[in-house]
Design a protein around this motif. Structure first.
Motif, PDB file in Angstrom:
ATOM      1  N   ARG A 164     -32.721 114.056  60.878  1.00 28.33           N
ATOM      2  CA  ARG A 164     -33.219 112.893  60.152  1.00 28.33           C
ATOM      3  C   ARG A 164     -33.809 111.922  61.158  1.00 28.33           C
ATOM      4  NH1 ARG A 164     -30.330 108.331  56.308  1.00 28.33           N
ATOM      5  NH2 ARG A 164     -29.572 107.576  58.324  1.00 28.33           N
ATOM      6  N   LEU A 165     -35.080 111.669  60.998  1.00 30.62           N
ATOM      7  CA  LEU A 165     -35.768 110.693  61.829  1.00 30.62           C
ATOM      8  C   LEU A 165     -35.719 109.326  61.154  1.00 30.62           C
ATOM      9  CD1 LEU A 165     -38.956 112.726  62.833  1.00 30.62           C
ATOM     10  CD2 LEU A 165     -36.668 112.756  63.864  1.00 30.62           C
ATOM     11  N   SER A 166     -35.693 108.299  61.987  1.00 32.30           N
ATOM     12  CA  SER A 166     -35.720 106.934  61.488  1.00 32.30           C
ATOM     13  C   SER A 166     -36.879 106.186  62.129  1.00 32.30           C
ATOM     14  CB  SER A 166     -34.412 106.202  61.820  1.00 32.30           C
ATOM     15  OG  SER A 166     -33.311 106.828  61.202  1.00 32.30           O
ATOM     16  N   CYS A 167     -37.427 105.251  61.385  1.00 31.07           N
ATOM     17  CA  CYS A 167     -38.484 104.385  61.885  1.00 31.07           C
ATOM     18  C   CYS A 167     -38.075 102.953  61.565  1.00 31.07           C
ATOM     19  CB  CYS A 167     -39.811 104.727  61.235  1.00 31.07           C
ATOM     20  SG  CYS A 167     -41.166 103.608  61.653  1.00 31.07           S
ATOM     21  N   ALA A 168     -37.671 102.222  62.583  1.00 27.37           N
ATOM     22  CA  ALA A 168     -37.256 100.837  62.411  1.00 27.37           C
ATOM     23  C   ALA A 168     -38.479  99.933  62.513  1.00 27.37           C
ATOM     24  CB  ALA A 168     -36.220 100.466  63.461  1.00 27.37           C
ATOM     25  N   VAL A 169     -38.591  99.020  61.577  1.00 26.74           N
ATOM     26  CA  VAL A 169     -39.757  98.144  61.488  1.00 26.74           C
ATOM     27  C   VAL A 169     -39.359  96.711  61.802  1.00 26.74           C
ATOM     28  CG1 VAL A 169     -41.627  97.338  60.013  1.00 26.74           C
ATOM     29  CG2 VAL A 169     -40.684  99.639  59.691  1.00 26.74           C
ATOM     30  N   SER A 170     -40.055  96.115  62.719  1.00 27.41           N
ATOM     31  CA  SER A 170     -39.889  94.684  62.955  1.00 27.41           C
ATOM     32  C   SER A 170     -41.050  93.980  62.289  1.00 27.41           C
ATOM     33  CB  SER A 170     -39.852  94.371  64.444  1.00 27.41           C
ATOM     34  OG  SER A 170     -41.081  94.718  65.049  1.00 27.41           O
ATOM     35  N   GLY A 171     -40.762  92.876  61.634  1.00 27.73           N
ATOM     36  CA  GLY A 171     -41.793  92.213  60.853  1.00 27.73           C
ATOM     37  C   GLY A 171     -41.679  92.625  59.402  1.00 27.73           C
ATOM     38  N   ARG A 172     -42.687  92.310  58.631  1.00 32.22           N
ATOM     39  CA  ARG A 172     -42.659  92.600  57.209  1.00 32.22           C
ATOM     40  C   ARG A 172     -42.838  94.084  56.937  1.00 32.22           C
ATOM     41  NH1 ARG A 172     -46.774  89.088  53.980  1.00 32.22           N
ATOM     42  NH2 ARG A 172     -45.696  90.143  52.282  1.00 32.22           N
ATOM     43  N   ILE A 173     -42.013  94.650  56.076  1.00 36.98           N
ATOM     44  CA  ILE A 173     -42.126  96.065  55.724  1.00 36.98           C
ATOM     45  C   ILE A 173     -42.482  96.255  54.265  1.00 36.98           C
ATOM     46  CG2 ILE A 173     -39.659  96.267  55.276  1.00 36.98           C
ATOM     47  CD1 ILE A 173     -39.789  99.172  56.140  1.00 36.98           C
ATOM     48  N   SER A 174     -42.023  95.366  53.404  1.00 38.11           N
ATOM     49  CA  SER A 174     -42.073  95.661  51.980  1.00 38.11           C
ATOM     50  C   SER A 174     -43.486  95.726  51.431  1.00 38.11           C
ATOM     51  CB  SER A 174     -41.261  94.643  51.195  1.00 38.11           C
ATOM     52  OG  SER A 174     -41.783  93.353  51.411  1.00 38.11           O
ATOM     53  N   SER A 175     -44.454  95.162  52.125  1.00 44.02           N
ATOM     54  CA  SER A 175     -45.797  95.164  51.590  1.00 44.02           C
ATOM     55  C   SER A 175     -46.619  96.358  52.068  1.00 44.02           C
ATOM     56  CB  SER A 175     -46.513  93.874  51.981  1.00 44.02           C
ATOM     57  OG  SER A 175     -46.581  93.756  53.382  1.00 44.02           O
ATOM     58  N   TYR A 176     -46.044  97.213  52.898  1.00 43.27           N
ATOM     59  CA  TYR A 176     -46.801  98.315  53.476  1.00 43.27           C
ATOM     60  C   TYR A 176     -46.394  99.661  52.908  1.00 43.27           C
ATOM     61  CZ  TYR A 176     -48.236  95.168  57.279  1.00 43.27           C
ATOM     62  OH  TYR A 176     -48.765  94.147  58.017  1.00 43.27           O
ATOM     63  N   ALA A 177     -47.397 100.477  52.633  1.00 44.49           N
ATOM     64  CA  ALA A 177     -47.121 101.898  52.528  1.00 44.49           C
ATOM     65  C   ALA A 177     -46.852 102.397  53.943  1.00 44.49           C
ATOM     66  CB  ALA A 177     -48.302 102.642  51.918  1.00 44.49           C
ATOM     67  N   MET A 178     -46.010 103.414  54.059  1.00 44.75           N
ATOM     68  CA  MET A 178     -45.628 103.935  55.364  1.00 44.75           C
ATOM     69  C   MET A 178     -45.832 105.439  55.372  1.00 44.75           C
ATOM     70  SD  MET A 178     -44.363 101.296  57.106  1.00 44.75           S
ATOM     71  CE  MET A 178     -43.466 102.133  58.414  1.00 44.75           C
ATOM     72  N   GLY A 179     -46.014 105.980  56.550  1.00 44.31           N
ATOM     73  CA  GLY A 179     -46.206 107.420  56.642  1.00 44.31           C
ATOM     74  C   GLY A 179     -45.625 108.004  57.908  1.00 44.31           C
ATOM     75  N   TRP A 180     -45.471 109.305  57.896  1.00 47.07           N
ATOM     76  CA  TRP A 180     -45.086 110.066  59.078  1.00 47.07           C
ATOM     77  C   TRP A 180     -46.213 111.041  59.410  1.00 47.07           C
ATOM     78  CZ3 TRP A 180     -40.940 109.314  62.211  1.00 47.07           C
ATOM     79  CH2 TRP A 180     -39.875 108.558  61.714  1.00 47.07           C
ATOM     80  N   PHE A 181     -46.456 111.159  60.693  1.00 42.48           N
ATOM     81  CA  PHE A 181     -47.439 112.096  61.216  1.00 42.48           C
ATOM     82  C   PHE A 181     -46.769 112.874  62.350  1.00 42.48           C
ATOM     83  CE2 PHE A 181     -51.429 110.468  59.340  1.00 42.48           C
ATOM     84  CZ  PHE A 181     -50.946 109.295  58.783  1.00 42.48           C
TER      85      PHE A 181
END
Length: 116
Positions: free
Chosen positions: A19-36
């Motif tokens: 299981r990979l994790s991506c921690a976000v600093s700053g605003r997250i809720s307004s962004y679509a996110m992806g993995w590449f």
């Protein structure tokens, strides 16, 4: 300014899970996110995308059924659960934020190595 930090990569055997994790600093809720991911000698390829609410996901065909993306906007983290890993899944995995349909901000990546 949004910054992304991936973690959870490692060396595993074929058939294992990570299981990979991506921690976000700053605003997250307004962004679509992806993995590449980017394998040695190959171009970076799309793995999966999740909408800002988490309600909608889009998977690359070859990963659908084995990989699952999720997000926790309270914890400001996006996850990639990878099951039944194969040697061809070996790559550096990156998370990214989307602006419209374009990935914009990238993390530094986390290495996943699957041995046969």
């Amino acid at each position: 300014q949004v910054q992304l930090v991936e973690s959870g990569g490692g060396l595993v055997q074929a058939g294992d899970s990570l299981r990979l994790s991506c921690a976000v600093s700053g605003r997250i809720s307004s962004y679509a996110m992806g993995w590449f991911r980017q394998a040695p000698g190959k171009e970076r390829e799309f793995v999966v995308r999740i909408s800002w609410s988490g309600a909608t996901t889009v998977y690359a065909g070859s990963m659908k059924g084995r990989f699952t993306i999720s997000r926790d906007n309270v914890k400001k983290t996006v996850y990639l659960q990878m099951n039944s890993l194969k040697p061809e899944d070996t790559a550096v995995y990156y998370c990214a934020t989307y602006q419209g349909n374009t990935p914009t901000t990238w993390g530094q990546g986390t290495q996943v190595t699957v041995s046969s």
